[in-house]
Scaffold this active site. Structure first.
Site, PDB file in Angstrom:
ATOM      1  N   ASP A   1      10.960   0.993   0.842  1.00  6.80           N
ATOM      2  CA  ASP A   1      12.243   0.331   1.081  1.00  6.80           C
ATOM      3  C   ASP A   1      13.380   1.349   1.193  1.00  6.80           C
ATOM      4  O   ASP A   1      14.223   1.278   2.083  1.00  6.80           O
ATOM      5  CB  ASP A   1      12.560  -0.654  -0.052  1.00  6.80           C
ATOM      6  CG  ASP A   1      11.463  -1.686  -0.227  1.00  6.80           C
ATOM      7  OD1 ASP A   1      10.589  -1.765   0.652  1.00  6.80           O
ATOM      8  OD2 ASP A   1      11.475  -2.399  -1.241  1.00  6.80           O
TER       9      ASP A   1
ATOM     10  N   ILE B   1       0.830  -1.212   0.000  1.00 10.33           N
ATOM     11  CA  ILE B   1       0.000   0.000   0.000  1.00 10.33           C
ATOM     12  C   ILE B   1       0.865   1.262   0.000  1.00 10.33           C
ATOM     13  O   ILE B   1       0.363   2.355   0.152  1.00 10.33           O
ATOM     14  CB  ILE B   1      -1.029   0.037   1.168  1.00 10.33           C
ATOM     15  CG1 ILE B   1      -0.379  -0.161   2.536  1.00 10.33           C
ATOM     16  CG2 ILE B   1      -2.132  -0.996   0.943  1.00 10.33           C
ATOM     17  CD1 ILE B   1      -1.318   0.102   3.708  1.00 10.33           C
TER      18      ILE B   1
ATOM     19  N   LEU C   1      14.464  -8.661   1.166  1.00 13.86           N
ATOM     20  CA  LEU C   1      14.808  -7.776   2.286  1.00 13.86           C
ATOM     21  C   LEU C   1      15.443  -6.495   1.753  1.00 13.86           C
ATOM     22  O   LEU C   1      16.184  -5.801   2.435  1.00 13.86           O
ATOM     23  CB  LEU C   1      15.734  -8.488   3.275  1.00 13.86           C
ATOM     24  CG  LEU C   1      15.154  -9.755   3.913  1.00 13.86           C
ATOM     25  CD1 LEU C   1      16.159 -10.405   4.848  1.00 13.86           C
ATOM     26  CD2 LEU C   1      13.864  -9.449   4.680  1.00 13.86           C
ATOM     27  N   SER C   2      15.188  -6.222   0.478  1.00 13.85           N
ATOM     28  CA  SER C   2      15.541  -4.947  -0.137  1.00 13.85           C
ATOM     29  C   SER C   2      17.025  -4.706  -0.331  1.00 13.85           C
ATOM     30  O   SER C   2      17.542  -3.649   0.013  1.00 13.85           O
ATOM     31  CB  SER C   2      14.957  -3.789   0.664  1.00 13.85           C
ATOM     32  OG  SER C   2      13.616  -3.725   0.400  1.00 13.85           O
TER      33      SER C   2
END
Ligand code: GLA
Length: 388
Positions: free
Chosen positions: A177, A38, A128-129
């Site tokens: 992120d 979102i 986990l970016s």
């Protein structure tokens, strides 16, 4: 975080010279506690920066280029400073830092020639970016090397890094992120309002409980194309609601408005956005009162919504979170990040951790033949230069 002295030694063996003038920088990966998919619908999200991330050693040179290397990845991508920086397939992973360099150059920031060696301890492809970490790391490093610190806030760095990913690498990601990597704070989650791009810190603490990150080891195939597809569906859902009432963002719709969307797929997407937004609000309340069971329940509900309405979980993440919920001491579990593989999180009673890992891993392996991996998540500070 990678050991800085060891990284400098590797830097010297790759590029030569002495350690003088070699500086070390770090940017963390992130875990999202709740508020999934979102951050491109104007929603509130609740990520935290991790102790795991990407480090880089760098030294200014006299050449007219930026040379890059990585301890974890093959190749030695370069950026030539005498011509415009364009996306180049042959540059591979080097396009992530190159994209940020391009955004800095577009903003009139002179890039200094330098040599860089990256090293990460984030599991690759786990959601986990690592891409946000390398982008934010590059921005902080290039800005500090050139002495432009005063011109950029961490928020500017997050926005610039997101722009690099959107326009240079072609993934239409939201701001979560990069923001988490730039703005993290030790022992805190970040309640980020993605509409205003502003945030407040919420202490992350459930006494007697530990947040466990569970890597499904199912690689996130197709994630980028599916991601862009979901984003387009949310835009279409918003358009549909706007024919009833003018709202700025999808999360501002009421449940009745979401349910009134004629297209069944768009209706489900909107339902996820609206319900997830309210779960974030309740999750923050649980965090504030230390209500681990309430928080865990919301994690479960978020996963169900991502599975049934948003359809981004996939077989492995469903099995893994089910296995976690069936294990003793688990307050709740959900996928985290973009989905389609990657990681999930669970809130687990600290005194039940060992049994939790064994039981979850066994059930998951029996159903998928994959080996799950577990990390204990601790919230940490955002991107920074490491003082040696
Ligand atoms: C990826 C994107 C984020 C966010 C998450 C899903 O990590 O980079 O912007 O949309 O997926 O919540």
């Amino acid at each position: 975080m990678t050991d800085s002295r060891g990284l400098i030694r590797q830097f010297i063996s790759l590029y030569g010279g002495s350690p003088d003038g070699v500086r070390v920088f770090f940017a963390p990966g992130r875990v999202n506690l709740i508020g999934e998919h979102i951050d491109y619908c104007g929603g509130n999200v609740l990520p935290a920066a991790l102790t795991l991330g990407i480090s880089a050693a760098a030294r200014i040179t006299r050449a007219r280029n930026i040379r890059m290397g990585s301890v974890n990845m093959p190749g030695s991508p370069t950026v030539n400073l005498d011509s415009p920086i364009e996306f180049d397939e042959a540059r591979g992973w080097g396009n992530y830092p190159a994209g940020v360099m391009r955004m800095l150059a577009d903003r009139g920031t002179a890039l200094l020639s330098c040599d860089i060696l990256f090293a990460g301890d984030l599991p690759d492809g786990a959601g986990l970016s690592s891409s946000a970490a390398i982008e934010v790391l590059t921005a902080v490093m290039m800005i500090r090397l050139a002495g432009y610190d005063a011109k950029f806030t961490p928020r500017d760095i997050a926005l610039l890094s997101q722009k690099a990913e959107n326009s240079f690498t072609g993934v239409n990601c939201g701001i979560m992120d990069q923001y988490a990597s730039a703005m993290g704070r030790k022992d805190h989650a970040i309640l980020l309002d993605t509409r205003a791009v502003s945030s407040e810190y919420v202490p992350f603490r459930f006494p007697g409980y530990t947040l466990v990150i569970m890597n499904s080891h199912k690689r996130r195939g197709l994630a980028d194309s599916k991601y862009n597809e979901r984003r387009a569906e949310c835009e279409a859902a918003l358009k549909s609601i706007r024919s009833m009432r003018r709202i700025a963002d999808l999360v501002m719709a009421t449940s009745d408005e979401a349910e009134a969307i004629p297209d069944p797929v768009l209706r489900k997407r909107a339902r996820h956005a609206v319900t997830e937004q309210s779960r974030v609000e309740r999750a923050v309340e649980c965090l504030t009162r230390g209500d681990a069971d309430g928080f865990g329940w919301l994690l479960n509900k978020s996963h169900e919504s991502l599975r049934d309405d948003y359809e981004v979980t996939g077989h492995e993440l469903d099995i893994l979170t089910d296995a976690a919920r069936n294990s003793n001491g688990c307050a709740g579990s959900r996928m985290t990040g973009a989905g389609f593989g990657g990681c999930a999180i669970s809130l687990v009673r600290t005194d039940a951790l060992d049994g939790f890992r064994v039981h979850t891993a066994r059930e998951y392996h029996a159903a998928t033949e994959l080996n799950a991996e577990f990390y204990t998540a601790a919230a940490d500070d955002g991107a920074r230069e490491i003082t040696l």
